[in-house]
Design an enzyme around this catalytic site. Structure first.
Site, PDB file in Angstrom:
ATOM      1  CB  THR A 250      -0.567  36.294  41.524  1.00 48.01           C
ATOM      2  OG1 THR A 250       0.250  37.098  40.695  1.00 48.01           O
ATOM      3  CG2 THR A 250      -1.272  37.198  42.515  1.00 48.01           C
ATOM      4  CG  ASP A 281      -3.038  42.346  38.366  1.00 43.05           C
ATOM      5  OD1 ASP A 281      -1.862  41.913  38.399  1.00 43.05           O
ATOM      6  OD2 ASP A 281      -4.022  41.592  38.351  1.00 43.05           O
ATOM      7  CB  THR A 301      -3.884  34.990  39.493  1.00 42.84           C
ATOM      8  OG1 THR A 301      -4.823  34.032  38.992  1.00 42.84           O
ATOM      9  CG2 THR A 301      -3.906  34.949  41.010  1.00 42.84           C
TER      10      THR A 301
HETATM   11  N1  ASP Z   1      -1.023  39.481  37.978  1.00 41.60           N
HETATM   12  C1  ASP Z   1       0.369  39.301  38.267  1.00 41.60           C
HETATM   13  C2  ASP Z   1       1.159  40.413  37.681  1.00 41.60           C
HETATM   14  O1  ASP Z   1       0.858  40.849  36.598  1.00 41.60           O
HETATM   15  C3  ASP Z   1       0.913  38.029  37.755  1.00 41.60           C
HETATM   16  C4  ASP Z   1       0.037  36.809  37.870  1.00 41.60           C
HETATM   17  O2  ASP Z   1      -1.001  36.856  38.461  1.00 41.60           O
HETATM   18  O3  ASP Z   1       0.376  35.752  37.339  1.00 41.60           O
HETATM   19  O4  ASP Z   1       2.138  40.806  38.277  1.00 41.60           O
END
Ligand code: ASP
Length: 423
Positions: A250, A281, A301
């Site tokens: 992210t 999220d 993230t």
């Molecule tokens: N938070 C992101 C999600 O759950 C993924 C990430 O940040 O790596 O979609």
């Protein structure tokens, strides 16, 4: 990026976790020297109120231009969007936008949200297909509708109505990785070469092989499959890694200008091979991003499901509203994740979370649940306040998070190295 490159815990981790946790709980003020350094430098920038931007590591190539735009009087949200648009456009960043790894049906679905501090508005989109720059679509929702959040087909049609081009977001590289994942997980269906294929071999069974041998055989099969699918030799280990440990990734960015205006945005392709329709999220205002003009801005993230349950970004901003430093505010949100698992490190080791925290006076912090990845690389945030730098996050737990799903044997070194992909 966050948990896309997870690693094994060292043997002494469990003990250090407990020690570190109790130290954090009994003494909420900074304990490590790094922790102290961030607080000191923050106090300095707080008095100057200079423009500042913070973002995830994959924004490092784009933040110079965005910061120059901000410094020249550009809007805080537009500046933050300039950072996150970079990875959205980059086919080699398979965690965001074009080239993102797809859902379990091989379709790329993107999530994003933004908050504009000066006008106290927000926009968000979830599960969007065929539109690359969903961060900009979230801004369009904010500016061109009376809504805050659009999802799925409705969000896509809205974007097209606003002039965003429809395009296939699945690059050949990401499609082949998905196909490898699909075939590697298909003992119970008809995907993958069948009995008639000259390369078919019976899968090894636990009755005739020790676990390490099973593991080796599985890897060999994956390598053969990768070759058959046409994955270039130099990408094969990285592809196999993504199949064995579905990655996430992210980008978040928060920005503050000289007038004290603030904005934030977050964008992602989410967890690789997720169920269609899954939103993490990142599109949730208050979880993946939250900005309050009077207080500060935060983003996340990492393990999206965990962050939603603690409304991470909102929790952090509220903590700062009540007087906590950016560092303590972020640490408190991490501890809420820990509390949701009753401090059970047998589960917590399989997740990770990084928070990017910016207070309205320019003080900032980057915090994470674990220090970093199995290959020793640490979680970092990128900061630009006239000088661009990458700073290691302050971690709640010592050590690195663990691969999920867990590996039966130690992961071979070549699979922990990921240099062929953008980090
Ligand atoms: N938070 C992101 C999600 O759950 C993924 C990430 O940040 O790596 O979609």
């Amino acid at each position: 990026m966050s948990v896309s490159r997870r690693g094994f815990l060292g043997t002494a981790i469990a003990a250090s976790i407990t020690a570190h946790l109790s130290a954090q709980e009994s003494n909420p003020s900074p304990s490590s020297s790094e922790h102290q350094h961030q607080t000191d430098s923050n106090a300095h920038s707080a008095s100057g109120k200079k423009p500042i931007m913070i973002c995830a590591g994959n924004g490092v190539k784009y933040i110079d231009e965005a910061f120059a735009f901000l410094k020249a009087g550009g809007d805080t949200l537009d500046a933050a969007l300039r950072v996150v648009k970079g990875p959205e456009d980059d086919p080699n960043d398979d965690s965001v936008g074009y080239g993102g790894l797809p859902n379990e049906e091989g379709i790329v679905e993107l999530d994003a949200c933004c908050m504009h501090g000066p006008t106290r508005r927000a926009g968000s989109v979830g599960g969007v297909r065929n539109i690359k720059n969903v961060s900009l679509v979230s801004k369009a929702v904010m500016e061109h509708t009376g809504h805050v959040m659009l999802v799925g087909e409705g969000a896509e049609r809205f974007a097209v109505a606003l002039g965003f081009p429809r395009e296939n977001l699945l690059t050949e590289r990401s499609r082949k990785i998905w196909l490898l994942w699909k075939e590697a997980h298909s003992l119970d269906d008809w995907w993958g070469p069948g009995l008639a294929d000259p390369h078919w071999t019976a899968p090894a069974t636990p009755t005739n092989s020790p676990q390490s041998q099973l593991w080796d055989e599985r890897r060999q099969q994956l390598e053969q499959h990768a070759a058959l699918i046409g994955i270039e030799p130099e990408f094969r280990q990285a592809a196999i890694r993504r199949v064995l440990v579905p990655p996430t990734g992210t980008i978040h960015c928060s920005a503050l200008n000289e007038k004290g205006e603030m904005s934030g945005c977050t964008t992602t392709s989410g967890l690789a091979f997720k169920l269609p329709g899954r939103c993490g999220d990142s599109p949730i205002i208050g979880a993946g991003c939250y900005t309050d003009q009077d207080v500060g801005s935060a983003g996340a993230t990492g393990s999206g499901e965990e962050n939603i349950k603690v409304a991470g970004a909102h929790t952090i901003v509220e903590n700062m509203r009540h007087g906590m430093s950016p560092l303590d505010a972020g640490m408190d949100a991490l501890k809420r994740i820990v509390r949701n698992y009753n401090n059970d490190t047998n589960k917590l080791k399989f997740m990770d979370m990084t928070y990017y925290v910016l207070r309205k006076d320019g003080a900032y912090a980057g915090v994470s649940l674990w220090e970093g990845y199995s290959d020793g690389e640490k979680h970092k945030i990128v900061v630009h306040d006239g000088m661009k730098r990458s700073e290691t996050t302050v971690a709640l737990f010592k050590g690195s998070s663990h691969e999920f799903p867990p590996f039966p044997v130690a992961m071979p070194k070549e699979l922990t190295e990921d240099s062929v992909y953008v980090k």
